[in-house]
Enzyme design. Sequence first.
Site, PDB file in Angstrom:
ATOM      1  N   LYS A   1      37.236  -3.189  12.026  1.00  0.00           N
ATOM      2  CA  LYS A   1      37.548  -2.512  10.840  1.00  0.00           C
ATOM      3  C   LYS A   1      38.787  -3.203  10.301  1.00  0.00           C
ATOM      4  O   LYS A   1      39.279  -2.524   9.226  1.00  0.00           O
ATOM      5  CB  LYS A   1      37.492  -0.941  11.034  1.00  0.00           C
ATOM      6  CG  LYS A   1      36.036  -0.430  11.204  1.00  0.00           C
ATOM      7  CD  LYS A   1      36.535   1.145  11.262  1.00  0.00           C
ATOM      8  CE  LYS A   1      35.390   1.897  12.150  1.00  0.00           C
ATOM      9  NZ  LYS A   1      34.181   1.818  11.223  1.00  0.00           N
TER      10      LYS A   1
ATOM     11  N   CYS B   1      28.539   9.522   9.994  1.00  0.00           N
ATOM     12  CA  CYS B   1      28.927  10.468  11.377  1.00  0.00           C
ATOM     13  C   CYS B   1      29.875  11.596  11.279  1.00  0.00           C
ATOM     14  O   CYS B   1      30.959  11.480  11.779  1.00  0.00           O
ATOM     15  CB  CYS B   1      29.473   9.420  12.388  1.00  0.00           C
ATOM     16  SG  CYS B   1      28.610   8.005  12.946  1.00  0.00           S
TER      17      CYS B   1
ATOM     18  N   GLN C   1      40.392   4.245  10.298  1.00  0.00           N
ATOM     19  CA  GLN C   1      40.098   3.947   8.678  1.00  0.00           C
ATOM     20  C   GLN C   1      41.572   3.720   8.040  1.00  0.00           C
ATOM     21  O   GLN C   1      41.570   3.433   6.815  1.00  0.00           O
ATOM     22  CB  GLN C   1      39.460   5.120   7.849  1.00  0.00           C
ATOM     23  CG  GLN C   1      37.949   5.355   8.493  1.00  0.00           C
ATOM     24  CD  GLN C   1      37.196   4.198   8.009  1.00  0.00           C
ATOM     25  OE1 GLN C   1      37.623   3.398   7.194  1.00  0.00           O
ATOM     26  NE2 GLN C   1      36.138   4.250   8.425  1.00  0.00           N
TER      27      GLN C   1
ATOM     28  N   ASP D   1      43.268   9.449  15.229  1.00  0.00           N
ATOM     29  CA  ASP D   1      42.212   8.300  14.981  1.00  0.00           C
ATOM     30  C   ASP D   1      42.573   7.479  13.614  1.00  0.00           C
ATOM     31  O   ASP D   1      42.539   7.866  12.443  1.00  0.00           O
ATOM     32  CB  ASP D   1      40.959   9.127  14.680  1.00  0.00           C
ATOM     33  CG  ASP D   1      39.730   8.345  14.427  1.00  0.00           C
ATOM     34  OD1 ASP D   1      39.952   7.006  14.086  1.00  0.00           O
ATOM     35  OD2 ASP D   1      38.671   8.721  14.432  1.00  0.00           O
TER      36      ASP D   1
ATOM     37  N   HIS E   1      35.128  12.072  12.690  1.00  0.00           N
ATOM     38  CA  HIS E   1      34.070  11.366  12.682  1.00  0.00           C
ATOM     39  C   HIS E   1      33.591  11.844  14.057  1.00  0.00           C
ATOM     40  O   HIS E   1      34.168  12.240  14.821  1.00  0.00           O
ATOM     41  CB  HIS E   1      34.428   9.760  12.885  1.00  0.00           C
ATOM     42  CG  HIS E   1      33.633   8.820  13.008  1.00  0.00           C
ATOM     43  ND1 HIS E   1      32.845   8.568  14.198  1.00  0.00           N
ATOM     44  CD2 HIS E   1      33.058   8.064  11.953  1.00  0.00           C
ATOM     45  CE1 HIS E   1      32.183   7.510  13.986  1.00  0.00           C
ATOM     46  NE2 HIS E   1      31.986   7.129  12.896  1.00  0.00           N
TER      47      HIS E   1
HETATM   48  N1  PLP Z   1      36.502   7.312  13.507  1.00  0.00           N
HETATM   49  C1  PLP Z   1      36.447   7.044  12.139  1.00  0.00           C
HETATM   50  C2  PLP Z   1      37.221   7.824  11.052  1.00  0.00           C
HETATM   51  C3  PLP Z   1      35.474   6.022  11.617  1.00  0.00           C
HETATM   52  O1  PLP Z   1      35.332   5.739  10.311  1.00  0.00           O
HETATM   53  C4  PLP Z   1      34.854   5.284  12.703  1.00  0.00           C
HETATM   54  C5  PLP Z   1      33.783   4.448  12.415  1.00  0.00           C
HETATM   55  O2  PLP Z   1      33.296   4.432  11.385  1.00  0.00           O
HETATM   56  C6  PLP Z   1      35.138   5.727  14.211  1.00  0.00           C
HETATM   57  C7  PLP Z   1      36.161   6.652  14.388  1.00  0.00           C
HETATM   58  C8  PLP Z   1      34.209   4.853  15.226  1.00  0.00           C
HETATM   59  O3  PLP Z   1      34.766   3.780  15.233  1.00  0.00           O
HETATM   60  P1  PLP Z   1      33.747   2.529  16.471  1.00  0.00           P
HETATM   61  O4  PLP Z   1      32.506   2.719  15.938  1.00  0.00           O
HETATM   62  O5  PLP Z   1      34.439   1.277  15.945  1.00  0.00           O
HETATM   63  O6  PLP Z   1      34.117   3.059  17.751  1.00  0.00           O
END
Ligand code: PLP
Length: 410
Positions: A228, A366, A205, A202, A122
């Site tokens: 999430k 993203c 998800q 990370d 992402h």
């Molecule tokens: N990493 C992953 C795999 C994501 O799917 C997302 C959000 O969709 C993020 C990071 C970013 O999360 P946040 O916008 O809550 O900081």
Amino acid sequence: MFAGRDVRSDFPTLHQLVGGRPLVYLDNAATTHKPQVVIDALTRYYEKDNSNVHRGLHALSMRATDGYEAARARAAVFINASSPSEIIFTRGTTESVNLVAQSWGQANLKRGNVILLTEMEHHSNLVPWQVVAERTGAVVKYVPVVGDNAEHGLDLDRLDALLTPEVKLFAFTHVSNTLGVINPAAELCRRARAVGALTLIDAAQSIGHESLDVQALGCDFLVYSGHKMVGPTGIGVLYGRRALLDAMPPWQTGGGMISVVEFSGSRWKPAPERFEAGTPNVADAIALHVAMDYLDTLGRPEIALHDHALAEAAYGALAELPGVRLLGPKGKRAGLVSFALKDAHAHDVVTFADQDGIALRGGHHCNQPLMKKLGLPSSVRASFYVYNTPEEIDRLLASLRKIVAFFGRG
Ligand code: PLP
């Protein structure tokens, strides 16, 4: 699935009509809905306890402090951290990655060092590393995504060649938010550790969908967002190994994170306070505590089974649509499915489905570099959570069949 519990009745937002039809919410990878208990926790805090934390000596401040620190202790138990001081509250995944990049990264990286990522990151676990690489002279490299459609996954055969002694950090996503790939996080950490590289997972998800144990995973950092995982927006976690956090410089400074301030200079508190300058997000941390309890009441192994089963069923049903291209593995996958239709742009699909009361997401998710590699400007994503049902997949398919028929007329 959840011991006969009527999960849907816990979530007030689900009970509304969109386009005159009962809402089918399939955008959970972007954000999940909140159960009434989480909403109540926020209201209760503002109605009864609202106060600033840590240095207050009156009753409300002590209650707020107790609630905030209890949330931290709960977060440590939730991921099996060895101590609450390994839990830093942030605004979410993005801020957690930026904290590590700017604090650890700027203090430790230098010319010639490598930050290893994957091609399925992402943007929030990619752009902060590009920026810190530019500032320090380090280089960003990527583990390739290989395979086509149903075979997509990381090229693990290339990993050892990429894990050279120059790699100081391997930061990777546990679950791809576009492909639904579940990466073998413990194995990736083990292989990185063997060459002396630190690891950052990370878990945006995965955190709300399965049990995670940072000690069993063997990671150095793990990041996620509360919103999430049925928690509020604006709150998230950075887990870091104690020894690392204690050696890291602050990234934001001000009140709350200092031990001594003099006109000539200042000294810092240890973690976690060192990384939480200013008034923290007390209300959302307290509501996140309730969200963690809620998920554990349902049972995280049960949630994983439920979400994976829905995604597999959706994948199988979607494969029957004419002109569909499905992304990510056919077999075991996370609770989401991304696809592209030959004749309809993702944004049109999402707009048409919305008229049937179905919330999907369309775009690059993203993941711009990944989408470019896949040769797609965008894809449609359906993502599932504890309150979704097989009947909702039927509604999705009925809507998509209409869309395919409309756009396929030529
Ligand atoms: N990493 C992953 C795999 C994501 O799917 C997302 C959000 O969709 C993020 C990071 C970013 O999360 P946040 O916008 O809550 O900081």
